[in-house]
Write a protein that holds these residues in place. Structure first.
Motif, PDB file in Angstrom:
ATOM      1  N   VAL A 106       0.772  -1.305  -0.062  1.00 57.99           N
ATOM      2  CA  VAL A 106       0.030  -0.137  -0.172  1.00 57.99           C
ATOM      3  C   VAL A 106       0.910   1.458  -0.165  1.00 57.99           C
ATOM      4  O   VAL A 106       0.601   2.125  -0.641  1.00 57.99           O
ATOM      5  N   HIS A 107       1.989   1.273   0.683  1.00 55.41           N
ATOM      6  CA  HIS A 107       2.875   2.508   0.666  1.00 55.41           C
ATOM      7  C   HIS A 107       3.585   2.651  -0.819  1.00 55.41           C
ATOM      8  O   HIS A 107       3.625   3.750  -1.236  1.00 55.41           O
ATOM      9  N   GLY A 328       0.397  19.743  -1.491  1.00 44.32           N
ATOM     10  CA  GLY A 328       1.661  18.881  -1.042  1.00 44.32           C
ATOM     11  C   GLY A 328       0.798  18.393   0.570  1.00 44.32           C
ATOM     12  O   GLY A 328      -0.052  18.744   0.777  1.00 44.32           O
ATOM     13  N   TYR A 329       1.868  18.044   1.307  1.00 43.85           N
ATOM     14  CA  TYR A 329       1.746  17.471   2.473  1.00 43.85           C
ATOM     15  C   TYR A 329       2.794  17.907   3.708  1.00 43.85           C
ATOM     16  O   TYR A 329       3.792  17.889   2.948  1.00 43.85           O
ATOM     17  N   VAL A 368      -2.693   8.160   3.194  1.00 41.91           N
ATOM     18  CA  VAL A 368      -2.113   9.039   4.099  1.00 41.91           C
ATOM     19  C   VAL A 368      -3.491   9.295   5.123  1.00 41.91           C
ATOM     20  O   VAL A 368      -3.299   9.445   6.425  1.00 41.91           O
ATOM     21  N   ASP A 369      -4.717   8.899   4.447  1.00 39.76           N
ATOM     22  CA  ASP A 369      -5.780   8.957   5.388  1.00 39.76           C
ATOM     23  C   ASP A 369      -5.861   8.197   6.664  1.00 39.76           C
ATOM     24  O   ASP A 369      -6.307   8.562   7.640  1.00 39.76           O
ATOM     25  N   LEU A 396       6.166  10.158   4.831  1.00 44.97           N
ATOM     26  CA  LEU A 396       4.678  10.192   4.120  1.00 44.97           C
ATOM     27  C   LEU A 396       4.640  11.394   3.327  1.00 44.97           C
ATOM     28  O   LEU A 396       4.072  11.267   2.049  1.00 44.97           O
ATOM     29  N   PRO A 397       4.785  12.759   3.415  1.00 52.54           N
ATOM     30  CA  PRO A 397       4.810  13.529   2.389  1.00 52.54           C
ATOM     31  C   PRO A 397       5.448  13.109   1.044  1.00 52.54           C
ATOM     32  O   PRO A 397       4.905  13.464  -0.219  1.00 52.54           O
ATOM     33  N   ALA A 398       6.789  12.677   1.071  1.00 47.67           N
ATOM     34  CA  ALA A 398       7.314  12.173  -0.119  1.00 47.67           C
ATOM     35  C   ALA A 398       6.765  10.946  -0.676  1.00 47.67           C
ATOM     36  O   ALA A 398       6.575  10.805  -2.026  1.00 47.67           O
TER      37      ALA A 398
END
Length: 493
Positions: A106-107, A328-329, A368-369, A396-398
């Motif tokens: 999933v990642h 972005g995150y 991310v959710d 996670l952002p990347a």
């Protein structure tokens, strides 16, 4: 960023499927799941349900017809002079073992990838269309949000807890809109007042959005259908209920960002202000499509005046997705400097929403959710955020940037293939349009290259000419179409 929505309403020639297959290969998008990940997903069928019993709440889902990956279920009721919105979100944390084979896959995927011939899911269907989906009549684990609003729609209180819920019905937007307009009632067992309450709360939240300077982009679904001349573009206009329903999701994301700020840890969805160059490009596209954009009117003000039932407006709304570049995150609580992010120039807000905001309402379709939900659950329960969540936050952002870029590239490539399909067989014809941009770097062999948006059909393509008059109405001749290569090329007539 918002995505262009498109569907193929008819059988396409083999070369179109060749184009999509090549695109998937180029982007290294895998449709099959590794055996170990599938095995973990299938074993999750036996995971026991836990959490507060909320099966007495008559939730419903509201989605496009035929949807199986149902992330959200909704219930609204009066609460004194205000409203209580209960929003149940699929609990993927119940089924995915941190660090396991499924989690690793999933990642790698990051998001569900959508295309005109179907989707490539983030999770195996046994989860995304099965035991994790909020299907009607089934007990399901959920992250249950309790959102209390005052009479003006302002958020006054929020909490989220793990719960077991049972949806009463899988409704479509058309069903709820018809009921809200006084037409056919909803199926037996569903709350009769849902359409009216959803309209009321949705419109209150839309008013608040306007007041804080936000804007929602109602992107119409673009259809490609066959006719006697070949293939043609059409649009399915968005319904008001889709905007009302979207406001519930936005409300939850704003509430989640607030909880993350309180907790001192989280991950925000960010968006800078629209680039003036993109606004100028959109203004030129509007000229090509016949959309009147008065001087002094901001793009946010203009978007609110458009009607997706008008084909030119629908095409313009699709072009407007370019304004949301740069999304972005931002991970909170993982760097010493992030507490002062506002002061050091780091963007923390989402410019279109005009608020801090977090993704928490689509865990079946966005990695991310799941993390955002676990942070909010822990904070509301007075517990420490799980170590596996904290360990993943810095990366996670990347991860999401990589996966959303890949999904966006697939979407753009699929649109290119669809537009080539629409123009197939028309080489040599002349079309009216506007040059919306030219490439930097001067001329190549005495010829400039740029992008033209046609008035009809509402497509864009590469254009060449001795001098490209950017922002000016022109006539262009179609000189090359290649569906497998996803290529459309014009020259100045």
């Amino acid at each position: 960023m918002p995505s262009r929505q498109f569907a193929l309403d008819t059988a396409a020639p083999d070369e179109f499927y060749v184009a999509l297959a090549r695109l998937r290969d180029e982007l290294e998008i895998e449709s099959d799941f590794p055996p170990a990940a599938l095995a973990e997903a299938e074993a999750a069928v036996d995971v026991p349900l836990s959490g507060a019993d909320a099966t007495d709440v008559p939730f419903v889902t509201v989605d496009p017809p035929g949807s199986r990956d149902l992330d959200q279920a909704l219930h609204i009721e009066r609460d004194g002079e205000g409203y209580l919105v209960r929003y149940a979100i699929a609990s993927l944390g119940t089924f995915v073992e941190p660090g396991g084979a499924l989690d690793r896959e999933v990642h790698e995927r990051g998001v569900t990838v959508y295309g005109p011939t179907g989707s490539i899911p983030l999770h195996p269907p046994v989860l995304s269309a099965g035991i994790a989906s909020l299907l009607p009549g089934e007990d399901r684990p959920a992250c249950l949000w309790h959102l209390r609003l005052d009479g003006a729609g302002e958020l006054r209180d929020v909490r989220v807890e793990r719960a077991v819920v049972r949806s009463r019905a899988q409704l479509t937007y058309e069903q709820v809109q018809a009921a809200a307009d006084g037409g056919r009632p909803l199926p037996a067992g569903t709350p009769a007042d849902l359409p009216a309450l959803l309209r009321t709360v949705g419109e209150l939240r839309q008013d608040l959005e306007r007041q804080r300077g936000g804007v929602s982009l109602d992107i119409p679904e673009q259809h490609v259908e066959r006719n006697r001349h070949g293939y043609a573009l059409s649009y399915r206009a968005t319904l008001p209920v889709e905007g009302w329903n979207a406001q519930i999701s936005l409300l939850t994301g704003i509430a989640a960002a607030g909880l993350m700020r309180e907790a001192g840890v989280g991950i925000l969805r960010t968006l800078p202000d629209a680039d003036p160059r993109d606004v100028r490009r959109l203004r030129r596209a509007g000229a090509a499509l016949g959309v009147d954009w008065p001087d002094g009117t901001s793009y946010a003000e203009l978007l609110r005046t458009l009607d997706s039932a008008v084909p030119a407006h629908a095409a313009f709304l699709n072009e407007a997705t370019a304004l949301f570049r740069g999304a972005g995150y931002l991970a909170l609580g993982v760097e010493e400097a992030d507490e002062d992010a506002d002061d050091d120039g780091t963007i923390t807000r989402h410019a279109a929403i005009a608020s801090e905001y977090a993704h928490v309402t689509a865990p079946l379709r966005r990695l991310v959710d799941r993390y955002g939900l676990e942070i909010c659950l822990a904070h509301c329960a007075g517990e420490e955020v799980p170590d596996w969540v904290l360990a993943a936050l810095p990366g996670l952002p990347a991860t999401m940037a990589r996966s959303t870029r890949r999904a966006g590239a697939y979407e753009r490539g699929a649109v290119d293939a669809l537009e080539a399909l629409v123009l197939q067989g028309r080489v040599g014809e002349t079309f009216a349009g506007v040059i919306v941009e030219s490439d930097d770097g001067g001329k190549d062999g005495g010829r400039e290259r740029g992008t033209v948006v046609l008035s009809s059909p509402a497509v864009e393509g590469r254009v060449e000419g001795a001098d490209l008059p950017v922002g000016t109405s022109v006539q262009v001749r179609l000189v090359d179409v290649d569906v497998p290569e996803r290529r459309v090329r014009f020259e100045l007539a």
